[in-house]
Design an enzyme around this catalytic site. Structure first.
Site, PDB file in Angstrom:
ATOM      1  N   ARG A 183     -28.785  25.896  78.257  1.00  0.00           N
ATOM      2  CA  ARG A 183     -29.418  24.801  77.524  1.00  0.00           C
ATOM      3  C   ARG A 183     -28.543  23.548  77.523  1.00  0.00           C
ATOM      4  NH1 ARG A 183     -28.037  21.598  72.673  1.00  0.00           N
ATOM      5  NH2 ARG A 183     -30.009  20.892  71.758  1.00  0.00           N
ATOM      6  N   VAL A 184     -29.169  22.394  77.739  1.00  0.00           N
ATOM      7  CA  VAL A 184     -28.507  21.098  77.646  1.00  0.00           C
ATOM      8  C   VAL A 184     -29.307  20.241  76.681  1.00  0.00           C
ATOM      9  CG1 VAL A 184     -27.831  19.006  78.873  1.00  0.00           C
ATOM     10  CG2 VAL A 184     -27.567  21.231  79.980  1.00  0.00           C
ATOM     11  N   GLY A 185     -28.626  19.591  75.753  1.00  0.00           N
ATOM     12  CA  GLY A 185     -29.287  18.729  74.786  1.00  0.00           C
ATOM     13  C   GLY A 185     -29.345  17.283  75.232  1.00  0.00           C
TER      14      GLY A 185
ATOM     15  N   GLY B 231     -31.243  17.954  69.591  1.00  0.00           N
ATOM     16  CA  GLY B 231     -31.344  17.291  70.876  1.00  0.00           C
ATOM     17  C   GLY B 231     -32.698  17.317  71.536  1.00  0.00           C
TER      18      GLY B 231
ATOM     19  N   THR C  93     -21.853  16.701  66.725  1.00  0.00           N
ATOM     20  CA  THR C  93     -21.737  15.818  67.886  1.00  0.00           C
ATOM     21  C   THR C  93     -21.040  14.522  67.483  1.00  0.00           C
ATOM     22  OG1 THR C  93     -23.721  16.692  68.952  1.00  0.00           O
ATOM     23  CG2 THR C  93     -23.106  14.440  69.523  1.00  0.00           C
TER      24      THR C  93
ATOM     25  N   THR D 282     -27.090  11.786  67.375  1.00  0.00           N
ATOM     26  CA  THR D 282     -26.625  13.110  66.985  1.00  0.00           C
ATOM     27  C   THR D 282     -27.743  13.824  66.250  1.00  0.00           C
ATOM     28  OG1 THR D 282     -25.060  14.352  65.603  1.00  0.00           O
ATOM     29  CG2 THR D 282     -25.593  12.127  64.873  1.00  0.00           C
ATOM     30  N   GLY D 283     -27.922  15.106  66.542  1.00  0.00           N
ATOM     31  CA  GLY D 283     -28.975  15.848  65.852  1.00  0.00           C
ATOM     32  C   GLY D 283     -29.611  16.895  66.741  1.00  0.00           C
TER      33      GLY D 283
END
Length: 350
Positions: free
Chosen positions: A246-248, A272, A218, A269-270
């Site tokens: 899926r959405v982070g 989510g 990301t 970032t990571g």
């Protein structure tokens, strides 16, 4: 004579301390930064790198910072600088955003992005788009040209196209290495094997990481302009092999991105899911506002809390005084800064 010698030693000691601080961005009050960026946090280790690959990442991060800095130097708003920097990383197949986006379980590229203005607290986001070349541009369009904050899927694509965002066929986002990464991840699920055993990361153009890390790459940026206004943005392709729409955290204001002139601009970032549960970006802002923590202290606390929950990743922040934070609990994070004098610094490992 003793007093003169003592004075010289004290001065020399201070000089060394100042130089030491400058090697660690965000730890000195003397350097005023105008932009900080990240290209993802994960298992980024020197042993998986080659000089050529390291140079490719360094060059891309440098270009992103330089493009953003040029606009700030011209007196352009921080929003323009954030967008320009993220565009560079979205266009580079090195990162999990735009051209380098990872694949879903169904073999598609679904992209998310968000952007926020620290002066007005206006924000825009898109999620699950498949044909927008630069999702951060679509997020800005939502912020500036609609009454909404977030749009998803086909509706977001239609809105972005109608408002001048470049569209591309979904095949534009295909890269062989990301496709191979998906196949190895599916194989790992089916056979219970560690996917990284099937590939040497050093032979790959994009990996400086263990193949076990499916959420790496990301990108994000935070900028401070000449008027003292902050802006922050984040863009991603999500998680390799993600399912069911899926959405982070990246397109969620307060989780992956947050910006307020009174506190800081923040991009995450990571993993989510943990950042959503922590409401990480807003949590960092609140620690600055309510507990009067520095941007560095707040970032460190948020990452520590995410780690205790079981998550990993990184977070960057920039406050109104030009102090910067780059915290992470992984072995590395692609990251960089540029100060008000145009001095660029790039870091990869811990």
């Amino acid at each position: 004579m003793k007093n003169i010698f003592k004075t010289i030693c004290v001065i020399a000691g201070c000089s060394v301390a100042m130089l030491s601080c400058k090697e660690q961005p965000g730890t000195t009050e003397t350097t005023r930064y105008v932009m900080v960026i990240h290209g993802g946090a994960g298992t980024i280790e020197k042993q998986f790198m080659t000089p050529e690959k390291e140079k490719a990442y360094t060059d891309a991060l440098t270009e992103a910072l330089q493009n953003g800095y040029n606009l700030i130097k011209e007196g352009k708003p921080s929003m323009d600088a954030v967008q320009a920097a993220i565009n560079v990383m979205e266009n580079a197949p090195l990162f999990n955003a735009g051209k380098g986006a990872v694949f879903t379980h169904d073999g598609k590229n679904e992209l998310d992005a968000s952007i926020m203005d620290g002066q007005t607290l206006k924000a825009g986001a898109v999620a699950g788009v498949t044909n927008i070349k630069n999702p951060i541009n679509a997020a800005r369009a939502v912020m500036e040209r609609s009454e909404h904050v977030m749009m998803v899927g086909r509706g977001a694509e239609q809105f972005a196209a109608a408002n001048g965002c470049d569209t591309v066929p979904p095949s534009y986002f295909f890269t062989q290495e990301r496709w191979d990464q998906l196949q190895r991840t599916i194989k790992e699920e089916e056979k219970g094997r560690a996917a990284f055993n099937d590939v040497d990361p050093r032979k790959s153009r994009i990996y400086g990481i263990s193949e076990k890390d499916k959420k790496f790459g990301t990108v994000g940026a935070v900028a401070l302009d000449k008027n003292g206004n902050l802006a922050a943005g984040t863009s991603t392709g999500g998680m390799t092999n993600k399912k069911y729409g899926r959405v982070g955290d990246s397109p969620i204001i307060g989780a992956g991105t947050y910006c307020n002139n009174a506190t800081a601009g923040i991009s995450c970032t990571g993993w989510g899911e943990y950042y959503i549960r922590e409401v990480a970006a807003n949590r960092m802002s609140s620690l600055i506002e309510l507990k009067k923590l520095s941007v560095q202290e707040a970032a460190k606390q948020v990452i520590t809390e995410i780690g205790k929950m079981g998550g990993d990743g990184g977070i960057i922040g920039l406050d109104k005084s030009g102090q910067v934070a780059m915290a992470f609990n992984t072995s590395g994070m692609y990251r960089g800064t540029v100060d008000e004098n145009g001095n660029i610094s790039i870091h990869i490992y811990k």
